[in-house]
Design a protein around this motif. Structure first.
Motif, PDB file in Angstrom:
ATOM      1  N   GLY A  57       0.264  -6.457  -4.835  1.00  0.00           N
ATOM      2  CA  GLY A  57      -0.122  -5.117  -5.246  1.00  0.00           C
ATOM      3  C   GLY A  57       0.124  -4.890  -6.714  1.00  0.00           C
ATOM      4  O   GLY A  57       0.520  -5.799  -7.447  1.00  0.00           O
TER       5      GLY A  57
ATOM      6  N   SER B 133       1.128   2.704  -3.993  1.00  0.00           N
ATOM      7  CA  SER B 133      -0.160   2.040  -4.173  1.00  0.00           C
ATOM      8  C   SER B 133      -1.143   2.548  -3.116  1.00  0.00           C
ATOM      9  O   SER B 133      -0.810   2.610  -1.929  1.00  0.00           O
ATOM     10  N   THR B 134      -2.344   2.922  -3.541  1.00  0.00           N
ATOM     11  CA  THR B 134      -3.327   3.486  -2.613  1.00  0.00           C
ATOM     12  C   THR B 134      -3.817   2.456  -1.602  1.00  0.00           C
ATOM     13  O   THR B 134      -4.013   2.771  -0.422  1.00  0.00           O
ATOM     14  N   PHE B 135      -4.009   1.208  -2.056  1.00  0.00           N
ATOM     15  CA  PHE B 135      -4.649   0.195  -1.213  1.00  0.00           C
ATOM     16  C   PHE B 135      -3.699  -0.941  -0.830  1.00  0.00           C
ATOM     17  O   PHE B 135      -2.724  -1.219  -1.531  1.00  0.00           O
ATOM     18  N   TYR B 136      -4.047  -1.605   0.278  1.00  0.00           N
ATOM     19  CA  TYR B 136      -3.439  -2.892   0.615  1.00  0.00           C
ATOM     20  C   TYR B 136      -4.197  -3.976  -0.135  1.00  0.00           C
ATOM     21  O   TYR B 136      -5.430  -3.944  -0.212  1.00  0.00           O
TER      22      TYR B 136
ATOM     23  N   GLY C 213       0.810  -1.213   0.000  1.00  0.00           N
ATOM     24  CA  GLY C 213       0.000   0.000   0.000  1.00  0.00           C
ATOM     25  C   GLY C 213       0.841   1.260   0.000  1.00  0.00           C
ATOM     26  O   GLY C 213       1.881   1.342  -0.647  1.00  0.00           O
ATOM     27  N   LYS C 214       0.383   2.283   0.752  1.00  0.00           N
ATOM     28  CA  LYS C 214       1.104   3.557   0.807  1.00  0.00           C
ATOM     29  C   LYS C 214       2.428   3.446   1.548  1.00  0.00           C
ATOM     30  O   LYS C 214       3.229   4.378   1.525  1.00  0.00           O
TER      31      LYS C 214
END
Length: 365
Positions: free
Chosen positions: A351, A336-339, A259-260
């Motif tokens: 991801g 990446s915005t999401f897990y 993610g982030k």
């Protein structure tokens, strides 16, 4: 390309061991398939500093065979039949002939055993880094890690050390498959202002493994194993190859697996007031990483969010960010915005894949 094919033994009287000339790939007995003699072991514990061929050990070191049971736990070796386990304050080391001033990347596989907060201190003097192992990215219990250094001397000593202080001295990480690769830092060109935008230059990938290599945050490694790029996040990114994953272009790419907390960045030279385009590919690695993904790209003060609906079977799309430079150095970053977890394995992080990143100036009509 420099050739290092011939081994040049250099006797080092202080240790009784030889230093070996470097060639890309496993270090001598880097997979520990050659083990101690029965007389050099007490159960699984290795007795004697030079009992593991080609290595010098210190502290509580065990020689573990695949399938070895520890209580209710079955210890699995990633490649071959054997690995070593480093107990409290234990270490393994080997001397290697290298080219002074050149950059190298060390790749090795490691697994937690019974401790939850295990970590490893990896060093090639004067460089060192502590790699935490709290986060597991593969369900098989193993991950491969990369760590880079610059050779300050023609003979270096590669050391992997467990600084742990567990109550049970055997509660240390398993180590296997230690390899070394020379890095050739690429330069910007008139076709791309970014260095290594296709990720073709990077750490050694084991040909017989299918889980890629983790590149740690730059706070844990002063020299990135991914030349040109910095991992500016709390978690690692994964370096993958086209032999085992879907890659948008060439043979290598990066998967943003946390993610982030999994971001890469590079600073490029720009001219204030000039217009630039940042183009890149977003896809999935064909590793059952399904669902809605979003890659965020940043260039100075500008940003773009690129959605990608993954079926987990491979594929990619192209994206572009057009911006006007405001300084002489522009920071380009991706995260990446999401897990995301693999649909066939809810314990494995995954991801979106990014690749083929290009930064070019735009000629105004």
């Amino acid at each position: 390309m420099l050739a290092f094919a011939v081994l040049l033994p250099l006797l080092l009287c202080a240790t009784g061991e030889a230093a070996f000339a470097f060639t890309d790939g496993l270090l001598p007995n880097g997979n520990f398939e050659y083990g101690p003699k029965p007389s050099q072991m007490k159960g699984t514990v290795v007795i004697g500093r030079y009992s593991v061929p080609k290595w010098e050990i210190s502290g509580f070191v065990e020689y573990i065979e695949s399938g070895h049971k520890q209580g209710d736990m079955l210890l699995v070796v990633p490649e071959g039949a054997f690995a070593v386990r480093l107990g409290n304050e234990a270490s393994i080391k080997q001397r290697v002939n290298v080219v002074k001033g050149m950059y190298y990347s060390l790749t090795f596989s490691a697994a937690r055993t019974c401790a939850q907060e295990e970590k490893l201190n990896v060093s090639v003097a004067p460089d060192s880094g502590v790699l935490p192992m709290q986060t597991l990215y593969s369900s098989n219990g193993w991950d491969s890690y990369a760590w880079a250094f610059q050779a300050d001397y023609p003979v270096v000593e590669v050391v992997i050390h467990n600084p742990g202080v567990e109550e049970d001295p055997a509660c240390g990480p398993l180590i296997d498959s230690i390899a070394l690769k020379a890095l050739y830092p690429p330069r910007p060109t008139n076709k791309n202002l970014l260095k290594n935008g296709d990720f073709e230059e990077g750490p050694y990938l084991f040909p017989n493994t299918s889980w890629g290599v983790l590149i740690p945050p730059n706070i844990e490694d002063d020299h990135s194993p991914l030349p040109g790029w910095m991992v500016e996040s709390l978690k690692a990114v994964k370096y993958i190859d086209s032999d085992h994953f879907a890659v948008p272009g060439g043979k290598r790419a990066v998967e943003l697996v946390a993610g982030k907390e999994s971001a890469i960045a590079q600073v490029a030279r720009t001219i204030p007031g000039k217009v630039y385009t940042l183009t890149f590919a977003v896809g999935d690695a064909s590793n059952s990483c399904k669902g809605s993904m979003v890659v965020e790209a940043f260039a100075g003060r500008d940003t773009v969010k690129v959605p990608y609906e993954s079926k987990g079977t491979g594929g990619f799309k192209r994206a572009i960010l057009r911006f006007t430079a405001v300084t002489t150095r522009t920071r380009v970053m991706f995260l990446s915005t999401f897990y995301t977890m693999r649909s066939d394995d809810f314990s494995s992080l995954c991801g979106p894949v990014i690749d083929d990143i290009k930064l070019l100036s735009v000629r105004r009509p």
